[in-house]
Design a protein around this motif. Sequence first.
Motif, short mmCIF file in Angstrom:
data_model
loop_
_atom_site.label_atom_id
_atom_site.label_comp_id
_atom_site.label_asym_id
_atom_site.label_seq_id
_atom_site.Cartn_x
_atom_site.Cartn_y
_atom_site.Cartn_z
N ILE A 93 -33.77 -21.91 42.56
CA ILE A 93 -34.18 -22.68 41.38
C ILE A 93 -33.51 -24.03 41.50
N LYS A 94 -34.30 -25.08 41.36
CA LYS A 94 -33.71 -26.42 41.51
C LYS A 94 -33.31 -26.95 40.13
N PHE A 95 -32.02 -27.19 39.97
CA PHE A 95 -31.55 -27.74 38.70
C PHE A 95 -31.38 -29.24 38.83
N THR A 96 -31.82 -29.96 37.82
CA THR A 96 -31.69 -31.43 37.86
C THR A 96 -30.26 -31.82 37.51
N LYS A 97 -29.96 -33.09 37.77
CA LYS A 97 -28.61 -33.63 37.45
C LYS A 97 -28.31 -33.47 35.97
N ASP A 98 -29.35 -33.73 35.18
CA ASP A 98 -29.19 -33.65 33.74
C ASP A 98 -28.82 -32.24 33.31
N GLU A 99 -29.49 -31.28 33.91
CA GLU A 99 -29.22 -29.89 33.57
C GLU A 99 -27.83 -29.47 34.00
N LEU A 100 -27.43 -29.95 35.17
CA LEU A 100 -26.08 -29.63 35.65
C LEU A 100 -25.04 -30.17 34.69
N LYS A 101 -25.29 -31.38 34.23
CA LYS A 101 -24.35 -32.02 33.30
C LYS A 101 -24.27 -31.21 32.00
N LYS A 102 -25.42 -30.79 31.52
CA LYS A 102 -25.46 -29.99 30.30
C LYS A 102 -24.70 -28.70 30.49
N PHE A 103 -24.93 -28.10 31.64
CA PHE A 103 -24.28 -26.82 31.92
C PHE A 103 -22.76 -26.96 31.94
N SER A 104 -22.30 -28.12 32.40
CA SER A 104 -20.85 -28.32 32.52
C SER A 104 -20.15 -28.39 31.16
N THR A 105 -20.93 -28.55 30.10
CA THR A 105 -20.31 -28.59 28.77
C THR A 105 -20.29 -27.22 28.10
N ILE A 106 -20.93 -26.26 28.72
CA ILE A 106 -21.02 -24.94 28.09
C ILE A 106 -19.86 -24.06 28.55
N ASN A 107 -19.20 -23.50 27.57
CA ASN A 107 -18.01 -22.72 27.86
C ASN A 107 -18.29 -21.39 28.50
N SER A 108 -19.09 -20.61 27.83
CA SER A 108 -19.52 -19.37 28.47
C SER A 108 -20.95 -19.11 28.04
N PHE A 109 -21.68 -18.46 28.88
CA PHE A 109 -23.12 -18.31 28.66
C PHE A 109 -23.50 -16.89 28.98
N GLY A 110 -24.65 -16.49 28.51
CA GLY A 110 -25.14 -15.17 28.84
C GLY A 110 -26.64 -15.14 28.89
N VAL A 111 -27.19 -15.81 29.88
CA VAL A 111 -28.65 -15.74 30.05
C VAL A 111 -28.94 -15.42 31.51
N PRO A 112 -30.02 -14.70 31.74
CA PRO A 112 -30.42 -14.49 33.13
C PRO A 112 -30.74 -15.83 33.77
N ILE A 113 -30.51 -15.93 35.05
CA ILE A 113 -30.68 -17.21 35.75
C ILE A 113 -32.11 -17.72 35.64
N GLN A 114 -33.09 -16.82 35.52
CA GLN A 114 -34.48 -17.25 35.40
C GLN A 114 -34.71 -18.01 34.11
N LYS A 115 -33.90 -17.69 33.08
CA LYS A 115 -34.09 -18.36 31.79
C LYS A 115 -33.12 -19.51 31.60
N MET A 116 -32.32 -19.78 32.61
CA MET A 116 -31.29 -20.80 32.48
C MET A 116 -31.88 -22.15 32.15
N LYS A 117 -33.01 -22.49 32.77
CA LYS A 117 -33.64 -23.80 32.55
C LYS A 117 -34.02 -23.97 31.07
N ASP A 118 -34.64 -22.94 30.51
CA ASP A 118 -35.04 -23.02 29.10
C ASP A 118 -33.81 -23.12 28.21
N PHE A 119 -32.81 -22.37 28.58
CA PHE A 119 -31.57 -22.32 27.81
C PHE A 119 -30.91 -23.70 27.77
N LEU A 120 -30.92 -24.37 28.91
CA LEU A 120 -30.30 -25.69 28.98
C LEU A 120 -31.15 -26.74 28.28
N ALA A 121 -32.45 -26.49 28.17
CA ALA A 121 -33.32 -27.46 27.51
C ALA A 121 -33.15 -27.45 26.00
N LEU A 122 -32.59 -26.37 25.48
CA LEU A 122 -32.39 -26.27 24.03
C LEU A 122 -31.38 -27.30 23.55
#
Lengths: 202, 208
Positions: A93-122
Amino acid sequence: MPKVKVKRKPTAIDMTPMCDLATLLLTFFMLTSNFIQKEPVTVNTPSSISEIKIPERNVMMVLVDKTGKVFFGMDGKQNRMDLLEKMGEAYSIKFTKDELKKFSTINSFGVPIQKMKDFLALPNDQRDRKENALGIPADSTNNQFKNWIKAARSINRDARIAIKADQKTGYPVIKKVMNTLQDLDENRYNLITSLEQNPDKN
Amino acid sequence: MADVNTGGGSSKKKGNKPQAKKLSCRIDMTPMVDLMFLLITFFMLTTSMIKPQTMEISVPSKKKVDAQDETKVKASRAITVILGKNNKLFYYEGTQINGVDPKVQPTNYGPDGFRKYLIERNIDVMTKIRDLRKEREKTKMADTTFERKAAKLRADINAPTVIIKATNDASYKNLVDALDEMQICNISRYAIVDITPYDLGLIKDLNK
């Protein structure tokens, strides 16, 4: 005979020392404390008598809530970015720079990797909602949790693994998590507990 | 303190020029204090001072060990604990000998239950550790020294070995409590082992 009026002086208290005190206290609090980390689920840890403190940095946090959902978190912004990139590669799954940045602010998460993109878009405030706390799949057929740990370990060699599970979590779930760690040859980890008085101390 | 200094306080008259009266303008600090306390309150509510406590456990590696390297537990020193459902707890000593099943004892997590029994079994180590604590208070021993000595005492060859087996109905709290008892009773040799059908058979009648 007119009454003698006693002139009342308005009692003006000099507030300056009070202000100094408040500033001092504020400074103290700012320097000695760390912000409460947001967690996707509330976990009531069991208590134990051990008094080992968890380090501030280099911690991989595995959260398990009472229904047995598994969450994962890691500290360090750069580490988090690398982690997601690694996982993206593993699951192609290719994550964009923006998504990576968003992910770096999240402390802990619990979503399957397939849903990670949608989760980060929220938007930020919707991410903590209950329906987004899905848990990371940790079954033997689809053990994404194992891959997260593996990726995290390859990024940060000296991170400690801490398991924070709820009192009511069933043993089979804990066993699953422990076995996963054992498979990865992670044989030392910490269980986060709350403090209790040692009955033998006194 | 809050007076702003507005030049000389000297009341020297130069010639006969009337001088403008110097007012020391005092700033009212009250709103400032209010603000400060507001900030303090905010910080107190949003921060955590205490770091969470942890319990360290280490599990044996999954890598294959040679049969000769395996640690064999002497049956006389082995205590097996089974964590059942509804916070029930059972223990038995040793193993099956000549087809005779060991006697399973139901107990509880309270101080008069399993802990009492474990302390009884481990009384030598317990008394030594208590003496060591007294000695520490007397001689102001360093913590590291104390820990080293305590670890040495705990590794006593005659100390019991506890095998913790949790059923699928046990909760995480039960597991942590059981591990905690090991700490309280100074038992250094314990292991978390998967439960066997044999053990389940032993506690079948009790674990309801």
